[in-house]
Design a protein around this motif. Structure first.
Motif, short mmCIF file in Angstrom:
data_model
loop_
_atom_site.label_atom_id
_atom_site.label_comp_id
_atom_site.label_asym_id
_atom_site.label_seq_id
_atom_site.Cartn_x
_atom_site.Cartn_y
_atom_site.Cartn_z
N VAL A 1 9.00 7.62 2.05
CA VAL A 1 7.97 6.76 1.45
C VAL A 1 6.58 7.22 1.84
CG1 VAL A 1 7.00 4.42 1.52
CG2 VAL A 1 9.46 4.74 1.22
N ALA A 2 6.39 7.53 3.12
CA ALA A 2 5.06 7.89 3.60
C ALA A 2 4.52 9.15 2.92
CB ALA A 2 5.09 8.10 5.12
N ALA A 3 5.37 10.16 2.78
CA ALA A 3 4.92 11.40 2.14
C ALA A 3 4.43 11.15 0.72
CB ALA A 3 6.07 12.42 2.14
N LYS B 1 25.53 13.98 8.91
CA LYS B 1 24.43 14.87 8.57
C LYS B 1 23.16 14.06 8.27
CE LYS B 1 27.07 18.47 8.80
NZ LYS B 1 26.93 19.44 9.91
N PRO B 2 22.00 14.73 8.38
CA PRO B 2 20.76 14.04 8.04
C PRO B 2 20.79 13.50 6.61
CG PRO B 2 20.29 16.10 9.17
CD PRO B 2 21.77 16.08 8.88
N SER B 3 20.04 12.43 6.40
CA SER B 3 19.98 11.82 5.08
C SER B 3 19.22 12.72 4.13
CB SER B 3 19.28 10.46 5.18
OG SER B 3 17.89 10.67 5.44
N LYS B 4 19.14 12.28 2.89
CA LYS B 4 18.45 13.09 1.87
C LYS B 4 16.96 13.21 2.14
CE LYS B 4 21.83 12.06 -1.74
NZ LYS B 4 22.07 11.44 -3.06
N THR B 5 16.41 12.33 2.98
CA THR B 5 15.00 12.45 3.36
C THR B 5 14.82 13.39 4.54
OG1 THR B 5 15.13 10.51 4.82
CG2 THR B 5 14.45 10.13 2.54
N GLY B 6 15.93 13.94 5.07
CA GLY B 6 15.86 14.82 6.23
C GLY B 6 15.89 14.10 7.55
N GLY C 1 20.19 0.80 4.37
CA GLY C 1 19.36 1.96 4.73
C GLY C 1 18.87 2.75 3.54
N PHE C 2 18.56 2.10 2.44
CA PHE C 2 18.20 2.83 1.22
C PHE C 2 16.94 3.67 1.36
CE2 PHE C 2 16.34 -1.44 0.46
CZ PHE C 2 15.02 -1.11 0.17
N LEU C 3 16.09 3.38 2.34
CA LEU C 3 14.87 4.17 2.51
C LEU C 3 15.15 5.56 3.05
CD1 LEU C 3 12.32 1.54 3.87
CD2 LEU C 3 12.43 2.55 1.59
N LEU C 4 16.40 5.85 3.39
CA LEU C 4 16.78 7.18 3.83
C LEU C 4 17.19 8.07 2.65
CD1 LEU C 4 18.83 6.15 6.97
CD2 LEU C 4 16.55 7.17 6.95
N GLU D 1 16.21 9.87 -0.98
CA GLU D 1 15.04 10.33 -1.73
C GLU D 1 14.86 9.61 -3.06
OE1 GLU D 1 12.61 12.27 -1.10
OE2 GLU D 1 13.14 13.45 0.64
N VAL D 2 15.97 9.37 -3.76
CA VAL D 2 15.89 8.70 -5.05
C VAL D 2 15.34 7.29 -4.89
CG1 VAL D 2 17.20 7.83 -7.02
CG2 VAL D 2 17.73 10.08 -6.06
N ALA D 3 15.86 6.58 -3.89
CA ALA D 3 15.39 5.22 -3.64
C ALA D 3 13.92 5.22 -3.22
CB ALA D 3 16.24 4.55 -2.56
N CYS D 4 13.51 6.17 -2.37
CA CYS D 4 12.11 6.26 -1.95
C CYS D 4 11.19 6.48 -3.15
CB CYS D 4 11.93 7.39 -0.94
SG CYS D 4 12.62 7.04 0.69
N GLU D 5 11.62 7.33 -4.06
CA GLU D 5 10.83 7.59 -5.27
C GLU D 5 10.65 6.31 -6.08
OE1 GLU D 5 8.52 10.01 -7.61
OE2 GLU D 5 9.64 10.73 -5.86
N GLN D 6 11.72 5.55 -6.22
CA GLN D 6 11.64 4.30 -6.97
C GLN D 6 10.76 3.27 -6.27
OE1 GLN D 6 15.35 2.71 -8.45
NE2 GLN D 6 16.23 4.74 -8.74
N VAL D 7 10.89 3.20 -4.95
CA VAL D 7 10.07 2.26 -4.17
C VAL D 7 8.59 2.56 -4.37
CG1 VAL D 7 9.36 1.66 -1.82
CG2 VAL D 7 11.79 1.66 -2.42
N VAL D 8 8.21 3.81 -4.22
CA VAL D 8 6.79 4.17 -4.35
C VAL D 8 6.31 4.01 -5.79
CG1 VAL D 8 5.11 6.03 -4.08
CG2 VAL D 8 6.86 5.67 -2.33
N ASP D 9 7.17 4.26 -6.74
CA ASP D 9 6.79 4.03 -8.15
C ASP D 9 6.45 2.56 -8.39
OD1 ASP D 9 7.07 6.67 -8.86
OD2 ASP D 9 9.05 6.44 -9.77
N VAL D 10 7.27 1.67 -7.81
CA VAL D 10 7.00 0.23 -7.94
C VAL D 10 5.68 -0.14 -7.29
CG1 VAL D 10 7.78 -2.09 -7.34
CG2 VAL D 10 9.44 -0.40 -8.15
N LEU D 11 5.47 0.35 -6.05
CA LEU D 11 4.23 0.05 -5.35
C LEU D 11 3.02 0.60 -6.11
CD1 LEU D 11 5.22 0.77 -1.62
CD2 LEU D 11 5.07 -1.44 -2.79
N ALA D 12 3.16 1.81 -6.63
CA ALA D 12 2.04 2.41 -7.36
C ALA D 12 1.68 1.59 -8.60
CB ALA D 12 2.41 3.84 -7.76
#
Length: 294
Positions: free
Chosen positions: A30-32, A169-174, A273-276, A278-289
């Motif tokens: 989300v931060a990136a 393994k690390p999540s899709k956000t690394g 843990g959906f914030l881990l 990438e797809v969910a993070c993209e949707q979250v930031v799209d909503v905020l934007a």
């Protein structure tokens, strides 16, 4: 107390608040994306998490509200003389809502992700730990129960196994959230105390009156802004498969407190843990934007 701040100095100020079992790397995805949209961020580790110490005090809403003030005042920029937005996840959602109710003059608007605060029921492992703490069980027993809750062994044996690779393994956000939880459990001397105190005294359940105040504040701010041509709304986002904070519970509670037409509710793929992802993070930031005009 560990605080990170970066992004455009003149950008939209947003503070990100993680939950009880995580730390600041939760916000990597989300931060990136927010920084790419020109935002100025503050991200920090809550008491007893990440690289922040654990104060020997009751971890209630007052100590968490104070921490948000510490984070804001640590900046060389004017966070405390201007309003800023807050995005809180899980326990951080409850902390954000309490901060709005207590320091409304500092808050521009809020978004909550899979928020604790109004949980109708706790997972069994959380109940067992809270009950044991309330009954004054020995520290060894509390640590064992916390290990069960976090799904970690009582002793770190990974270093003793040559060539050992993590099973998860690390999540899709690394971000390897499991490794972060393990590190806190094994090597952060104050983590257990902070976690248990938060579970007993933090804004996890029963915060209905506080949320009503916060919703009244946010609704009034939105209407005043709308009169001036600024249309920004309170946002709530949940994971579609989240059984810890069911999305239908959150929506039902907020419909009653905020009003159906006064906030934005969305559901993204994933569990608690959906914030881990990438797809969910993209949707979250799209909503905020969209809702915050980023």
């Amino acid at each position: 107390m560990r605080v990170y701040e970066w992004g455009e100095e003149k950008g939209r100020k947003i503070m990100l608040v993680h939950g009880d079992a995580t730390s600041s790397p939760l916000w990597t995805g989300v931060a990136a994306r927010l920084v790419k949209r020109g935002c100025r961020l503050i991200v920090f580790d809550l008491w007893g998490r990440g690289y922040t110490d654990s104060p020997n005090v009751v971890h209630d809403t007052r100590i968490f509200g104070l921490q948000l003030l510490f984070a804001a005042s640590s900046s060389p920029l004017s966070w405390c003389t201007e309003t800023f937005s807050i995005v809180g996840c899980s326990g951080g959602g409850g902390i954000a809502m309490d901060f709005v109710a207590s320091f409304s003059h500092l808050v521009r608007n809020v978004a909550i992700m899979a928020p604790a605060g109004l949980l109708r029921d706790l997972p069994g492992s959380y109940k067992a730990l809270r009950t044991a703490a309330q009954e004054g069980k020995p520290e060894e027993e509390l640590r064992r129960l916390l290990g069960t809750l976090l799904d970690v062994e009582l002793e770190d044996t990974s270093l003793a196994r040559e060539g050992h690779e993590p099973d998860v393994k690390p999540s899709k956000t690394g971000v390897d959230s499991v490794a972060l939880q393990h590190w806190q459990f094994y090597y952060h001397q104050g983590h257990a105390a902070s976690f248990i105190s938060t579970l007993q005294h933090g804004p996890i359940q029963g915060q209905h009156e506080t949320w009503k105040i916060a919703c009244n504040v946010l609704r009034a701010k939105q209407r005043a802004n709308a009169a001036n041509g600024i249309n920004e709304r309170f946002v709530a986002i949940c994971g579609r498969e989240d059984w810890v904070v069911p999305s239908d519970h959150v929506r039902e509670d907020l419909d009653g407190m905020m009003g159906k037409d006064e906030y934005v509710f969305d559901v993204v793929p994933g569990g608690h843990g959906f914030l881990l992802d990438e797809v969910a993070c993209e949707q979250v930031v799209d909503v905020l934007a969209k809702e915050w005009q980023l």
